[in-house]
Design a protein around this motif. Structure first.
Motif, mmCIF file in Angstrom:
data_model
loop_
_atom_site.group_PDB
_atom_site.id
_atom_site.type_symbol
_atom_site.label_atom_id
_atom_site.label_comp_id
_atom_site.label_asym_id
_atom_site.label_seq_id
_atom_site.Cartn_x
_atom_site.Cartn_y
_atom_site.Cartn_z
ATOM 1 N N ASP A 36 0.206 1.884 4.833
ATOM 2 C CA ASP A 36 0.730 0.792 4.090
ATOM 3 C C ASP A 36 0.799 1.354 2.433
ATOM 4 O O ASP A 36 -0.003 1.895 1.464
ATOM 5 N N LEU A 37 2.379 0.633 2.006
ATOM 6 C CA LEU A 37 2.209 1.164 1.208
ATOM 7 C C LEU A 37 3.499 0.354 0.351
ATOM 8 O O LEU A 37 4.130 -1.279 1.427
ATOM 9 N N SER A 38 3.493 -0.092 -0.785
ATOM 10 C CA SER A 38 4.861 -1.353 -2.087
ATOM 11 C C SER A 38 5.304 -1.125 -2.771
ATOM 12 O O SER A 38 5.331 0.330 -3.180
ATOM 13 N N PHE A 39 6.313 -1.405 -2.471
ATOM 14 C CA PHE A 39 7.863 -1.299 -3.943
ATOM 15 C C PHE A 39 8.393 -1.950 -4.605
ATOM 16 O O PHE A 39 8.333 -3.579 -3.861
ATOM 17 N N SER A 40 8.756 -2.498 -5.800
ATOM 18 C CA SER A 40 9.052 -3.187 -6.544
ATOM 19 C C SER A 40 10.520 -2.485 -7.921
ATOM 20 O O SER A 40 10.449 -1.293 -7.512
ATOM 21 N N THR A 41 11.120 -3.589 -7.525
ATOM 22 C CA THR A 41 12.366 -3.832 -8.921
ATOM 23 C C THR A 41 12.204 -2.549 -9.413
ATOM 24 O O THR A 41 10.828 -2.571 -10.669
ATOM 25 N N GLY A 42 12.874 -1.476 -9.801
ATOM 26 C CA GLY A 42 12.680 -0.350 -10.853
ATOM 27 C C GLY A 42 11.881 0.867 -10.644
ATOM 28 O O GLY A 42 11.374 1.757 -11.039
ATOM 29 N N ASP A 43 11.085 0.939 -9.360
ATOM 30 C CA ASP A 43 10.697 1.484 -8.565
ATOM 31 C C ASP A 43 11.510 2.865 -8.636
ATOM 32 O O ASP A 43 12.480 2.716 -7.569
ATOM 33 N N VAL A 44 11.119 4.244 -8.916
ATOM 34 C CA VAL A 44 11.770 5.527 -8.704
ATOM 35 C C VAL A 44 10.664 6.723 -7.904
ATOM 36 O O VAL A 44 9.895 6.911 -8.859
ATOM 37 N N VAL A 45 10.769 6.505 -6.417
ATOM 38 C CA VAL A 45 9.876 7.396 -6.474
ATOM 39 C C VAL A 45 10.013 8.508 -5.123
ATOM 40 O O VAL A 45 11.181 8.425 -4.293
ATOM 41 N N GLY A 46 8.973 9.883 -5.839
ATOM 42 C CA GLY A 46 9.728 11.041 -4.660
ATOM 43 C C GLY A 46 9.065 10.898 -3.604
ATOM 44 O O GLY A 46 7.530 10.878 -3.941
ATOM 45 N N LEU A 47 9.537 11.454 -2.470
ATOM 46 C CA LEU A 47 8.668 12.328 -1.271
ATOM 47 C C LEU A 47 8.060 13.430 -1.068
ATOM 48 O O LEU A 47 9.773 13.501 -0.843
ATOM 49 N N VAL A 48 6.951 14.036 -1.289
ATOM 50 C CA VAL A 48 7.200 14.772 -1.144
ATOM 51 C C VAL A 48 6.066 15.374 0.079
ATOM 52 O O VAL A 48 5.850 14.898 0.615
ATOM 53 N N GLY A 49 6.745 16.835 0.764
ATOM 54 C CA GLY A 49 5.788 16.979 2.042
ATOM 55 C C GLY A 49 6.694 18.092 2.477
ATOM 56 O O GLY A 49 7.859 18.193 2.279
#
Length: 504
Positions: A36-49
């Motif tokens: 469950d995730l949400s993102f909005s304008t301006g988000d710069v999100v890094g996914l690591v693993g």
């Protein structure tokens, strides 16, 4: 037009992207668990693993290329653009690939603008896309995004930093920072993550945990979490051990009392009975503790074997001199009059744009190519280890046989491989069956086991997850030999340290 200062051709639109209860299983293995995730304008999100955790799968679900087993992606009319790790171009030329992205053939002038924007102004548009370097392919795919008649509002970038040179990385950072939408990206480039993302998501065991900062913030939080968990585990274990010891003590007192004293001594018998009752009370207390408090599992810590890269040279010993070397391929000059030297434990960083001849220079140093002019001189008794972008391992052999060819015993081979996250099962497979990342780890394991006074490395961290990169950096920090390396991984270079820079 200066591509370094160019801004992406996108507009600012308030958008939302919501993931609800996303789950996915492959071949009986749960890759994603109720995300469950949400993102909005301006988000710069890094996914690591780590590799294989499901990062690409999650991106493909968001992009609509893969259907989740459960859950849904609410896109709210966003326009999602997905840059995969390995973009496909068909059998098209650069010009035909980009022309197919134009909404109107009369807008062909935009092709030159797009190529200039991404730093490919000098590219030959008649060449086949598949003949481009990895970095050029990434830039070309990004250029195609600029030609669409639909304004993207969400960018999914899966390992976009792979194969980019330093100029390309600099451009991509600017591209992301000025994009007016949502950016989700995966990358093993920690310097790049620090400079772009404002939020980090960790994907592990199918679950996602959110951290409100860049990679360095995430790393610091992880260390703090591990410390807190270890302390909580220690306190709980001490509490349990104390109660268990008290139970054992009470039971032993009760048993001694019953054996030592007869019914003619009712007082001592009463004491024994009291000890037995006290033991029962403490057992109930322990049972209540285990039920009321969440039992903390022992924190998982990977055993560090203290593996070092073998090889030693005295300070000041002459290692290598490259004197006035030049190289041409046909009529094309790659580089001219390159000169530098290494002594003792010096570390030299070779930098330059893709195609400037970094790999060629390293191949000349290790003797795989000959210079057209100039020479390479080595000191006495200098053994050189070489890490290439293309594997030199025997694909029909197994990993364990390849490691044992260094002359060390089997136990040390397995220990060293484990240090780099290679399992016994991995080493028993044919090398040709291993993934690109596993091949790189096997190459490094061989370097760790070989007694080299000089290590030459060509883009050594490509295809490696962050945890393995950090393990290799720790080993190189302790290495007592000399290093010659070409790398775009700025974080890696900072950690191992360099004394000289050779710029092509």
């Amino acid at each position: 037009m200066n591509w370094r200062n160019a801004r992406p051709l996108f507009v600012n639109i308030n958008k939302m992207l919501i993931l609800k209860d996303i789950a996915k299983t492959y071949d009986g293995k749960t890759v994603l668990k109720k995300i469950d995730l949400s993102f909005s304008t301006g988000d710069v999100v890094g996914l690591v693993g780590n590799n294989g955790e499901g990062k690409s799968t999650l991106f493909k679900i968001i992009a609509g290329e893969v259907a989740p087993d459960t859950g849904q992606v609410d896109k709210h009319n966003e326009s999602i653009v997905y840059l995969p790790q390995h973009p496909a171009f068909g059998n098209l030329t650069v010009n035909k690939f980009l022309a197919a992205k134009l909404p109107d053939p009369d807008l062909s002038y935009k092709i030159d603008i797009a190529l200039q924007t991404v730093g490919l102004a000098g590219i030959v548009v008649s060449q086949n896309c598949n003949d481009l370097s990895g970095g050029e392919k990434t830039k070309l795919y990004l250029a195609s995004l600029l030609l669409s008649d639909i304004t993207p509002t969400v960018l999914l970038l899966d390992e976009p930093t792979n194969s980019l040179d330093l100029d390309g990385l600099e451009w991509l950072e600017r591209f992301i920072k000025t994009f007016k939408g949502i950016v989700l990206l995966t990358s093993h480039d920690r310097f790049f993550l620090d400079g772009t993302v404002s939020k980090t998501l960790e994907l592990k065991d199918g679950c996602i945990k959110v951290y409100g900062g860049n990679y360095s913030f995430y790393k610091a939080q992880k260390l703090q979490e591990a410390d807190i968990l270890q302390r909580k585990y220690t306190v709980q274990q001490k509490k349990i051990t104390r109660i268990e010891a008290d139970i054992v003590d009470r039971k032993q007192k009760a048993l001694r009392g019953e054996l030592k004293f007869t019914s003619r001594d009712p007082y001592e018998k009463k004491k024994a009975s009291k000890s037995a009752r006290a033991a029962v009370v403490r057992e109930k207390r322990l049972d209540k503790l285990l039920k009321s408090e969440k039992l903390i599992d022992r924190p998982k810590t990977r055993k560090k074997y203290g593996v070092d890269i073998t090889g030693f040279v005295p300070s000041g010993k002459f290692i290598l001199e490259v004197a006035n070397c030049s190289k041409n391929f046909g009529t094309k000059n790659i580089f001219s009059d390159i000169s530098f030297s290494l002594r003792g434990t010096e570390r030299v960083w070779v930098v330059g744009k893709n195609g400037s001849g970094k790999s060629t220079l390293l191949k000349i140093v290790v003797g795989q190519l000959q210079p057209d002019s100039g020479e390479v001189k080595f000191g006495t008794h200098i053994k050189t280890g070489y890490f290439s972008q293309t594997t030199s391992l025997d694909l029909d052999s197994t990993g364990i046989i390849e490691l044992q060819s260094t002359g060390v015993d089997q136990t040390l081979c397995y220990t060293t491989a484990s240090y780099l996250h290679l399992t016994e099962s991995d080493l028993r497979k044919k090398i040709g069956q291993l993934s690109t990342g596993q091949l790189a780890k096997l190459e490094f394991a061989k370097l760790l086991l070989s007694d080299n006074q000089l290590i030459v490395m060509d883009e050594p961290t490509n295809h490696l997850e962050i945890e393995t990169r950090e393990d290799i950096e720790e080993a190189l920090q302790e290495y007592k030999g000399s290093v010659l390396v070409a790398s775009h991984d700025r974080y890696f270079i900072e950690r191992i340290g360099v004394d000289k820079i050779v710029e092509l």
